[in-house]
Scaffold this active site. Structure first.
Site, PDB file in Angstrom:
ATOM      1  N   ALA A   9      47.860  32.163  -1.265  1.00 36.09           N
ATOM      2  CA  ALA A   9      48.447  33.371  -0.684  1.00 36.09           C
ATOM      3  C   ALA A   9      48.922  34.297  -1.799  1.00 36.09           C
ATOM      4  O   ALA A   9      49.218  33.853  -2.909  1.00 36.09           O
ATOM      5  CB  ALA A   9      49.612  32.992   0.221  1.00 36.09           C
ATOM      6  N   CYS A  10      48.997  35.573  -1.481  1.00 35.83           N
ATOM      7  CA  CYS A  10      49.516  36.593  -2.361  1.00 35.83           C
ATOM      8  C   CYS A  10      50.944  36.218  -2.792  1.00 35.83           C
ATOM      9  O   CYS A  10      51.701  35.781  -1.944  1.00 35.83           O
ATOM     10  CB  CYS A  10      49.540  37.902  -1.580  1.00 35.83           C
ATOM     11  SG  CYS A  10      49.684  39.350  -2.557  1.00 35.83           S
ATOM     12  N   PRO A  11      51.366  36.370  -4.004  1.00 40.60           N
ATOM     13  CA  PRO A  11      50.651  36.903  -5.170  1.00 40.60           C
ATOM     14  C   PRO A  11      50.151  35.791  -6.096  1.00 40.60           C
ATOM     15  O   PRO A  11      49.990  36.017  -7.284  1.00 40.60           O
ATOM     16  CB  PRO A  11      51.753  37.689  -5.874  1.00 40.60           C
ATOM     17  CG  PRO A  11      52.986  36.840  -5.671  1.00 40.60           C
ATOM     18  CD  PRO A  11      52.793  36.137  -4.333  1.00 40.60           C
TER      19      PRO A  11
ATOM     20  N   GLY B 279      54.574  35.332   1.207  1.00 36.95           N
ATOM     21  CA  GLY B 279      53.507  36.135   0.630  1.00 36.95           C
ATOM     22  C   GLY B 279      53.278  37.438   1.376  1.00 36.95           C
ATOM     23  O   GLY B 279      52.252  38.093   1.180  1.00 36.95           O
TER      24      GLY B 279
END
Lengths: 67, 354
Positions: A9-11, B279
């Site tokens: 998942a980001c980041p 996230g």
């Protein structure tokens, strides 16, 4: 050196890239599986002055970062 | 440069849509509010009985479907799951508890700032503090580990549920609860709300717009791209409110807001921390749900259940201020979210391959 950032998942893909470049400043390869991660890493690499080549590997992307 | 223009455009689209939806009936400074709208939807489905906040919000349906359609068209629809789903459920739950303490998700916080509500500046300071705490966890090696590809069919379920919600709303309103007073009774026509959601969902999917990502990336990566989108929304809404005479500067008497600074700060700090560990902010979770991210679907379900709990157990604030039960819930939230953070530290990943 190859970083597998698929499914992260980001980041995280960018953070993994950042940490890998800290110890391998000449260049690394990063494997990602989505366009968001690909573009985020591309932007990050650009900002640090790295060249980047993108290879499509099936449904994944192999990003080659080098000076 | 392309990413920056895209996110400025997305921010402008979000801001303009919010102004239009407010003009046509949504509550003030609430053109969009992911937390409020999920809460209203929980009420519309009779998951809680707070009479003033019950209405299936077409904006939510539109946001998910807008993202779904654009992701399909752009070959970005990619169902995946398996990255700490139970932890994400809990984070979604407490992200909602924090947002309903403040009375708005980060997106509504931006709209409130653009409407002159200075309590939202206090919220922004708290949100930023929460994000910085989240960055602390990331720098210490926090990770929910990876998600895996799953069958396409599973990714279609959540968008299909949105279609079902629309059918319920239009076809069988007698089954649902509808507020007759309060914020839940104030809404733009269904078609406007649905189209607003679709357009913003599409723009957010394309641009990766995220209210928490902007501040996070600025501090963590010195990358201002997403933050520019954040500022773009506030500027557009500010201009819109000034032009329409709906800008009211100050702390007191702000619409659907209270002025207890400590709890506005803490509520949004909890949201910021949870959003960084997840996230993405509440809006981003909806967008990812549309792209087939089932971990985000679980997060949204956590938010929905959190909203129902909030109103069943007297946790959510009102214009009069925070509730004692809500204050306890926010404190429990910090403990739970921090515990999840600590339990998922993967050791400092020296070479980035942890």
């Amino acid at each position: 050196m190859l970083i597998d950032a698929r499914g992260r998942a980001c980041p995280e893909p960018v953070l993994m890239t950042k940490r890998a470049l800290d110890s391998n400043s000449q260049g690394i390869e990063v494997l990602v599986d989505n366009i968001t991660a690909r573009e985020n890493i591309r932007r990050f690499a650009d900002n640090l002055g790295y060249q980047i080549i993108v290879d499509k590997k099936g449904e994944d992307y192999l990003l080659k970062l080098f000076k | 440069m392309k990413a920056k223009s895209l996110v400025i455009l997305a921010g402008a689209i979000v801001g303009i849509s919010a102004i239009i939806l407010t003009l046509y009936g949504n509550p003030a400074n609430m053109g969009f509010c992911i937390a409020c709208f999920i809460r209203d939807t929980a009420g519309g489905l009779r998951m809680h009985n707070a009479g003033v906040v019950q209405y299936i919000r077409p904006e939510i349906i539109g946001l998910v479907l807008g993202s779904f359609i654009v992701a399909l068209a752009g070959k970005e629809f990619s169902p995946r799951a398996g990255s700490a789903p139970a932890s994400r459920f809990v984070l979604g739950f407490f992200m909602m508890i924090g947002a309903l303490m403040f009375l708005g998700c980060p997106l509504r916080m931006m709209l409130r700032i653009g409407g002159g509500d200075m309590n939202a500046i206090v919220g922004l300071v708290g949100f930023t503090a929460g994000i910085l705490a989240g960055i602390g966890f990331l720098n210490k090696g926090f990770s929910f580990k990876r998600a895996y590809k799953i069958s396409k069919a599973d990714g279609y379920i959540f968008p299909a549920i949105q279609v079902a919600m629309l059918v319920l709303l239009l076809g069988t309103p007698a089954l649902l609860a509808f507020s007759e007073e309060g914020p839940g009774s104030m809404h733009a026509p269904v078609a406007f709300a649905l189209v607003g959601g679709l357009v913003v969902g599409a723009a957010a999917q394309k641009s990766r717009f995220c209210t928490a990502g902007g501040i996070r990336d600025a501090f963590l990566l010195k990358d201002l791209t997403l933050l520019i989108g954040f500022i773009s929304v506030i500027l557009v809404v500010l201009i819109g409110n000034l032009a329409l005479g709906s800008f009211h500067f100050g702390f007191e008497g702000q619409p659907v807001a209270h002025s207890d600074g400590v709890w506005n700060f803490l509520g949004m700090a909890l949201v910021g921390l949870a959003a960084v560990l997840l996230g993405g902010c509440p809006l981003r979770q909806l967008i990812l749900s549309g792209e087939g991210n089932i971990d985000s679907v679980i997060t949204v379900v956590g938010m929905l259940i959190g909203a129902a709990f909030s109103h069943n157990f007297g946790l959510a604030s009102s214009a009069q201020g925070p509730m004692f039960n809500g204050q306890i819930a926010v404190v429990i939230g910090f403990v739970a979210v921090a515990a999840i953070g600590f339990l998922n530290l993967q050791g400092r990943p020296e070479k980035g391959d942890a």
